[in-house]
Design a protein around this motif. Structure first.
Motif, PDB file in Angstrom:
ATOM      1  N   LYS A  56       3.116  -6.126 -53.497  1.00  0.00           N
ATOM      2  CA  LYS A  56       2.942  -6.859 -54.897  1.00  0.00           C
ATOM      3  C   LYS A  56       4.169  -8.132 -54.402  1.00  0.00           C
ATOM      4  N   LEU A  57       3.667  -8.046 -53.066  1.00  0.00           N
ATOM      5  CA  LEU A  57       4.972  -9.606 -52.580  1.00  0.00           C
ATOM      6  C   LEU A  57       4.069 -10.513 -52.831  1.00  0.00           C
ATOM      7  N   PRO A  58       5.121 -11.523 -52.963  1.00  0.00           N
ATOM      8  CA  PRO A  58       4.854 -12.886 -53.221  1.00  0.00           C
ATOM      9  C   PRO A  58       4.161 -13.036 -52.538  1.00  0.00           C
ATOM     10  N   THR A  59       3.327 -15.058 -52.395  1.00  0.00           N
ATOM     11  CA  THR A  59       2.784 -14.981 -51.423  1.00  0.00           C
ATOM     12  C   THR A  59       3.129 -16.235 -51.704  1.00  0.00           C
ATOM     13  N   ARG A  60       3.145 -17.677 -50.178  1.00  0.00           N
ATOM     14  CA  ARG A  60       4.117 -18.622 -50.105  1.00  0.00           C
ATOM     15  C   ARG A  60       3.225 -19.479 -49.994  1.00  0.00           C
TER      16      ARG A  60
ATOM     17  N   ASP B 213       9.204 -35.222 -61.761  1.00  0.00           N
ATOM     18  CA  ASP B 213       8.135 -35.177 -62.588  1.00  0.00           C
ATOM     19  C   ASP B 213       7.562 -34.426 -62.973  1.00  0.00           C
ATOM     20  N   TRP B 214       6.392 -33.821 -61.176  1.00  0.00           N
ATOM     21  CA  TRP B 214       5.515 -33.163 -61.290  1.00  0.00           C
ATOM     22  C   TRP B 214       6.396 -31.602 -61.364  1.00  0.00           C
ATOM     23  N   ILE B 215       7.398 -31.674 -60.218  1.00  0.00           N
ATOM     24  CA  ILE B 215       7.972 -29.996 -59.754  1.00  0.00           C
ATOM     25  C   ILE B 215       8.809 -29.831 -61.507  1.00  0.00           C
ATOM     26  N   GLY B 216       9.056 -30.609 -61.359  1.00  0.00           N
ATOM     27  CA  GLY B 216       9.403 -30.141 -63.235  1.00  0.00           C
ATOM     28  C   GLY B 216       8.663 -29.437 -64.433  1.00  0.00           C
ATOM     29  N   ARG B 217       7.559 -29.645 -64.249  1.00  0.00           N
ATOM     30  CA  ARG B 217       6.272 -29.761 -64.870  1.00  0.00           C
ATOM     31  C   ARG B 217       5.977 -28.247 -64.321  1.00  0.00           C
ATOM     32  N   THR B 218       5.491 -27.881 -63.276  1.00  0.00           N
ATOM     33  CA  THR B 218       4.891 -26.775 -62.379  1.00  0.00           C
ATOM     34  C   THR B 218       5.972 -26.108 -61.428  1.00  0.00           C
ATOM     35  N   GLY B 219       7.184 -25.981 -61.209  1.00  0.00           N
ATOM     36  CA  GLY B 219       8.070 -24.711 -61.081  1.00  0.00           C
ATOM     37  C   GLY B 219       8.795 -24.864 -59.940  1.00  0.00           C
ATOM     38  N   ALA B 220       9.286 -23.734 -59.680  1.00  0.00           N
ATOM     39  CA  ALA B 220      10.598 -24.434 -59.119  1.00  0.00           C
ATOM     40  C   ALA B 220      10.471 -24.576 -57.450  1.00  0.00           C
ATOM     41  N   TRP B 221       9.955 -25.834 -56.922  1.00  0.00           N
ATOM     42  CA  TRP B 221       9.874 -26.042 -55.701  1.00  0.00           C
ATOM     43  C   TRP B 221      10.891 -25.918 -54.913  1.00  0.00           C
ATOM     44  N   LYS B 222      10.825 -25.870 -53.848  1.00  0.00           N
ATOM     45  CA  LYS B 222      11.934 -25.862 -52.621  1.00  0.00           C
ATOM     46  C   LYS B 222      11.432 -26.170 -51.597  1.00  0.00           C
ATOM     47  N   ARG B 223      12.700 -27.180 -51.615  1.00  0.00           N
ATOM     48  CA  ARG B 223      12.464 -29.161 -50.244  1.00  0.00           C
ATOM     49  C   ARG B 223      12.047 -28.493 -48.774  1.00  0.00           C
ATOM     50  N   VAL B 224      11.155 -28.581 -48.030  1.00  0.00           N
ATOM     51  CA  VAL B 224      11.539 -28.308 -46.800  1.00  0.00           C
ATOM     52  C   VAL B 224      11.967 -28.940 -45.467  1.00  0.00           C
ATOM     53  N   ASN B 225      10.975 -30.587 -46.772  1.00  0.00           N
ATOM     54  CA  ASN B 225      12.524 -31.275 -45.452  1.00  0.00           C
ATOM     55  C   ASN B 225      11.479 -32.827 -46.409  1.00  0.00           C
ATOM     56  N   GLY B 226      11.325 -33.576 -45.942  1.00  0.00           N
ATOM     57  CA  GLY B 226      11.149 -34.878 -47.303  1.00  0.00           C
ATOM     58  C   GLY B 226       9.857 -35.205 -47.514  1.00  0.00           C
TER      59      GLY B 226
ATOM     60  N   ASP C 178       7.149 -19.530 -53.450  1.00  0.00           N
ATOM     61  CA  ASP C 178       7.235 -18.341 -53.408  1.00  0.00           C
ATOM     62  C   ASP C 178       6.477 -17.308 -54.662  1.00  0.00           C
ATOM     63  N   ALA C 179       4.579 -17.500 -54.970  1.00  0.00           N
ATOM     64  CA  ALA C 179       4.565 -17.379 -56.097  1.00  0.00           C
ATOM     65  C   ALA C 179       3.800 -15.520 -56.364  1.00  0.00           C
ATOM     66  N   GLY C 180       4.253 -15.283 -57.633  1.00  0.00           N
ATOM     67  CA  GLY C 180       4.074 -13.894 -57.499  1.00  0.00           C
ATOM     68  C   GLY C 180       2.618 -13.857 -58.167  1.00  0.00           C
TER      69      GLY C 180
ATOM     70  N   THR D 190      -1.376 -34.466 -51.093  1.00  0.00           N
ATOM     71  CA  THR D 190      -1.803 -34.416 -50.278  1.00  0.00           C
ATOM     72  C   THR D 190      -2.597 -33.357 -49.051  1.00  0.00           C
ATOM     73  N   ASP D 191      -1.996 -32.211 -49.027  1.00  0.00           N
ATOM     74  CA  ASP D 191      -2.387 -31.254 -48.678  1.00  0.00           C
ATOM     75  C   ASP D 191      -1.549 -29.808 -48.918  1.00  0.00           C
ATOM     76  N   LEU D 192      -2.173 -28.582 -48.892  1.00  0.00           N
ATOM     77  CA  LEU D 192      -1.495 -27.972 -49.066  1.00  0.00           C
ATOM     78  C   LEU D 192      -2.051 -26.206 -48.366  1.00  0.00           C
ATOM     79  N   ASP D 193      -1.421 -25.167 -48.372  1.00  0.00           N
ATOM     80  CA  ASP D 193      -1.314 -24.359 -47.386  1.00  0.00           C
ATOM     81  C   ASP D 193      -1.028 -22.636 -48.557  1.00  0.00           C
ATOM     82  N   VAL D 194      -2.049 -21.782 -47.773  1.00  0.00           N
ATOM     83  CA  VAL D 194      -1.348 -20.252 -48.463  1.00  0.00           C
ATOM     84  C   VAL D 194      -1.296 -19.613 -48.174  1.00  0.00           C
ATOM     85  N   VAL D 195       0.208 -19.501 -47.750  1.00  0.00           N
ATOM     86  CA  VAL D 195       0.627 -18.355 -46.842  1.00  0.00           C
ATOM     87  C   VAL D 195       0.518 -16.325 -47.409  1.00  0.00           C
ATOM     88  N   PRO D 196      -0.409 -15.511 -47.256  1.00  0.00           N
ATOM     89  CA  PRO D 196       0.013 -15.041 -47.770  1.00  0.00           C
ATOM     90  C   PRO D 196       0.588 -13.488 -46.787  1.00  0.00           C
TER      91      PRO D 196
END
Length: 306
Positions: free
Chosen positions: A223-227, A242-255, A261-263, A282-288
């Motif tokens: 039950k480890l989180p998925t990135r 605004d979108w970050i405030g509505r959706t979750g505790a996102w962390k900036r990797v760069n600009g 990390d999603a449970g 514009t794009d997303l990656d899911v890293v289990p």
């Protein structure tokens, strides 16, 4: 599935060192199993038990239905083994070396040339082994292990000294053997390269099995989180905030990139938010969770999963 190897409550000690304690596992026909654990965890002792080089103090080991320590030649002919550190007579050529092992295993000498070709040593077959690089000696060791089309193949750190191209070639050979119905046990520290190559993973710690299952099964147990990582569109900073405030505790990797990390219960909701029409994405990656992360988790847990 047809069981080819059965280890039942095997215990083995070397004086005061407990190498294996009530270890049980089974391997099946047409299966590739990764055996992982730190140095001294008991992996090599387990392989020696399967080869019949040592006997368990307690418990039983059966390979292809027989006791490997009984010394029955018919059973040993169907075993292949590649040790972590191969050692050959440096004065012999590659062809002479493989021919020697073919005679020991009562395999037709006609198999030597094709095997040398298969592991990429045809051009160096008549050179002395003493002129071989470490990677070439490792390939010769693999050819020796493949003599006689073994039904059970035990490989201890098999890709040591191989460059990336030869590693790909090695795993292609493993896939062919698996498709042919062979059982392949891979003992390795190279956890990243084992992902996608093994049907099952057995994790050993201090002589005890602490996890056994497919990578997906181990992920469900851990039950480890998925990135989740998203690339941002070029837009006003306010819209992103605004979108970050509505959706979750996102962390900036760069600009232009965020990650979170999603449970297990959060992943679907976060993916829907990232894929919605109003998301500045514009794009997303899911890293289990990777095998490295799973290994660290089970090693830290200290108890076998139930």
């Amino acid at each position: 599935m047809t069981e080819t190897v059965s280890v039942n409550a095997a215990t083995k000690s070397y004086r005061k060192v407990h190498a294996l304690t009530e270890f049980s596992c089974s391997l099946n026909e047409g299966e590739t199993v990764a055996l992982v654990g730190h140095n001294g965890a008991g992996k090599t002792t387990l392989i020696k038990l399967m080869l019949g080089l040592i006997r368990p103090d307690l418990g039983t080991v059966r390979v292809l239905g027989e006791d490997p320590a009984a010394g029955q030649f018919a059973a040993r002919r169907r075993l292949g083994y590649l040790p972590e550190n191969v050692s050959f007579n440096m004065a012999l050529t590659g062809r002479e070396t493989l021919s020697f092992y073919a005679r020991l295993k009562r395999v037709s000498p006609d198999a030597v040339g094709p095997l040398l070709e298969r592991v990429g040593l045809a051009g160096a077959a008549d050179r002395r082994v003493g002129t071989y690089s470490k990677g070439m000696r490792q390939r010769l060791g693999l050819a020796q292990a493949l003599l006689g089309r073994p039904r059970v193949l035990l490989l201890d750190e098999p890709t040591t000294g191989l460059d990336p191209a030869l590693r790909r070639s090695f795993y292609e050979i493993v896939a062919e053997l698996r498709a042919d119905g062979a059982t392949v046990l891979l003992s390795s520290h190279a956890l990243t390269e084992l992902e996608g190559k093994a049907d099952r993973v057995v994790i050993v710690n201090r002589g005890t099995k602490i996890a056994d299952g497919t990578i997906e099964e181990l992920r469900q147990i851990a039950k480890l989180p998925t990135r989740i990582r998203v690339s941002l569109a070029d837009c006003e900073a306010g819209r992103v905030d605004d979108w970050i405030g509505r959706t979750g505790a996102w962390k900036r990797v760069n600009g232009h990139m965020l990650e979170i990390d999603a449970g297990p219960g959060e992943k679907i909701g976060l993916l829907r938010s990232a894929a919605s029409s109003d998301a500045p994405v514009t794009d997303l990656d899911v890293v289990p969770p990777t095998l490295d992360e799973l290994y660290a988790h089970f090693l830290g847990a200290g108890e076998p999963p139930r």
